[in-house]
Design an enzyme around this catalytic site. Structure first.
Site, mmCIF file in Angstrom:
data_model
loop_
_atom_site.group_PDB
_atom_site.id
_atom_site.type_symbol
_atom_site.label_atom_id
_atom_site.label_comp_id
_atom_site.label_asym_id
_atom_site.label_seq_id
_atom_site.Cartn_x
_atom_site.Cartn_y
_atom_site.Cartn_z
ATOM 1 N N CYS A 23 0.844 -1.199 0.000
ATOM 2 C CA CYS A 23 0.000 0.000 0.000
ATOM 3 C C CYS A 23 0.879 1.249 0.000
ATOM 4 C CB CYS A 23 -0.915 -0.008 1.219
ATOM 5 S SG CYS A 23 -2.001 -1.459 1.266
ATOM 6 N N ASP A 281 1.974 2.716 18.014
ATOM 7 C CA ASP A 281 2.091 2.191 16.657
ATOM 8 C C ASP A 281 2.637 3.240 15.688
ATOM 9 O OD1 ASP A 281 1.615 -0.070 14.917
ATOM 10 O OD2 ASP A 281 0.000 1.080 14.010
ATOM 11 N N CYS A 331 -11.856 16.988 21.046
ATOM 12 C CA CYS A 331 -10.664 16.730 20.238
ATOM 13 C C CYS A 331 -9.405 16.494 21.062
ATOM 14 C CB CYS A 331 -10.464 17.919 19.290
ATOM 15 S SG CYS A 331 -8.958 17.898 18.332
#
Length: 420
Positions: A23, A281, A331
């Site tokens: 990808c 990650d 947020c």
């Protein structure tokens, strides 16, 4: 034995960054370069068992959750995952429950895989960027061939086995231009849960410099608003959109469940194939390697000063512009990896997606307030949908075919909601 002081979600990578796809926007493929002398990225079974034992021991809740990521975790083979489940059963404490989740590109799925997932109650996340033309823009094989057909074969098998599938859709510079096409495609294939993940590819060291595949911030906000306007009128209770669930949580008095919107982070670390523990990650880099579970207990790594400092820095480095923002509670500055631009007054650390997030949160907030009021009154959430539909029946009677659509999409009524 001591347990973790907070809930956590570890992304375990039994095959590291190895993947059968190439990808174009994948941020994890290059992590293979962190291990230049490694010839096999398969997590050794003795290390796998050690990891499972340690996670079971430190889990603070009755349910112990495992999450398997990559690269592409299915590339390691079904037999390996059968071993995972066997080890979990071997070490499962009485009265405790163990769950598993796996994130896959779906290309290698077979009937045998799906029977296994169904038998063992795996939660399956599937990467799918929309209909074929949009998905195949960037999600291709090592030979640069399209992958959509293979992914959909996997998806259909998962659904035939009655497995709930979470669709993970990366929103990039191409599919962001077609919000309703993307969303309606997911509805057409009967998607039950959808996560929209905005693509931000940092390029160079200059503030705010991003790659060409990056989703424009304003466009991402428009994308979410457009889909939200259809969802809130047609699909409440039928389709779960993670971003909309998160937008509702502050109005309901709940903490965010998604790490990017929490005030602090550090609860979603990574265990690489060799036992290396990384803070996140998106921060699998040498400076964010906290240690290795072969040398330092997993609990000690999770509770280490370095990991706590990583999580706390999200709040500590929040610009004043964010601290004073009217949608701060929705947020909290977003993911630290995207804090790469400057505020209007020149302070660094503003989220690249700020304009888009703010646009969506302001747009959805009145609906979420009404949604919360219905919940407090014991009314079903579908009542909001019914109210909006009734109001729009009256409004549409006054709208001409060539007028702007009352849903706010910016398109003509005849090209949007007239025949919806």
């Amino acid at each position: 034995m001591a347990t973790a002081t907070r809930e956590f979600q570890i992304f375990a990578k039994p095959v590291g960054a190895i993947c059968n796809l190439d990808c174009h926007y994948c941020y994890y493929l290059q992590k293979e370069l962190l291990y230049p002398e490694t010839t096999s990225f398969r997590m050794p079974e003795e290390l796998l068992e050690d990891y499972i034992v340690q996670q079971i021991a430190m889990a603070p809740e009755p349910t112990i959750n495992f999450f398997w990521h990559g690269g592409e975790p299915t590339i390691i083979g079904l037999e390996y995952f059968q071993k995972i489940v066997a080890l979990q059963h071997k070490h499962q404490p009485p009265g405790r429950r163990i769950t598993n989740g796996i994130q896959t590109n779906g290309v290698l799925l077979t009937e045998e895989w799906c029977r296994f997932f169904a038998a063992e109650n795996f939660a399956v996340g599937l990467s799918l960027d929309g209909p074929q033309a949009l998905h195949d823009m960037y999600r291709v094989t090592k030979g640069q061939k399209p992958s959509h057909k293979q992914v959909m074969q996997g998806y259909r098998m998962l659904r035939q086995h009655k497995l709930p599938v979470d669709i993970l859709c990366v929103v990039h510079d191409q599919n962001v231009q077609h919000p309703l096409q993307v969303y309606r495609y997911f509805k057409e294939i009967k998607a039950q849960y959808i996560s929209f993940i905005p693509l931000v590819e940092r390029q160079g060291m200059a503030s705010g410099e991003v790659g060409p595949r990056t989703v424009p911030a304003e466009a991402f906000g428009t994308f979410l608003c457009t889909i939200f306007d259809e969802w809130v009128r047609q699909d409440i209770g039928r389709v779960i959109v993670q971003m909309f669930e998160e937008a509702a949580r502050p109005a309901l008095g709940l903490d965010h469940s998604l790490c990017i919107f929490r005030p602090t982070c550090g609860d979603v670390p990574v265990i690489e194939h060799n036992g290396d523990f990384y803070s996140c990650d998106h921060f699998v880099t040498p400076e964010h390697r906290v240690g290795n579970i072969r040398e330092i207990p997993l609990l000690q790594l999770l509770e280490s000063p370095q990991q706590h400092a990583f999580g706390q820095s999200k709040r500590d480095t929040l610009p004043r512009y964010c601290q004073e923002c009217e949608v701060l509670a929705m947020c909290n500055g977003g993911c630290p990896k995207d804090r790469i631009i400057q505020t209007p007054d020149g302070e660094s650390g503003l989220n690249y997606l700020c304009a888009g997030y703010k646009k969506f949160f302001l747009h959805s907030r009145p609906y979420m307030a009404e949604f919360a009021a219905l919940r407090r009154a014991g009314e079903p959430p579908q009542r909001l949908m019914q109210r909006l539909q009734a109001t729009e029946v009256k409004t549409r009677a006054k709208v001409g075919r060539n007028d702007a659509c009352p849903c706010g999409s910016g398109r003509k009524y005849k090209q949007c909601c007239l025949n919806a």
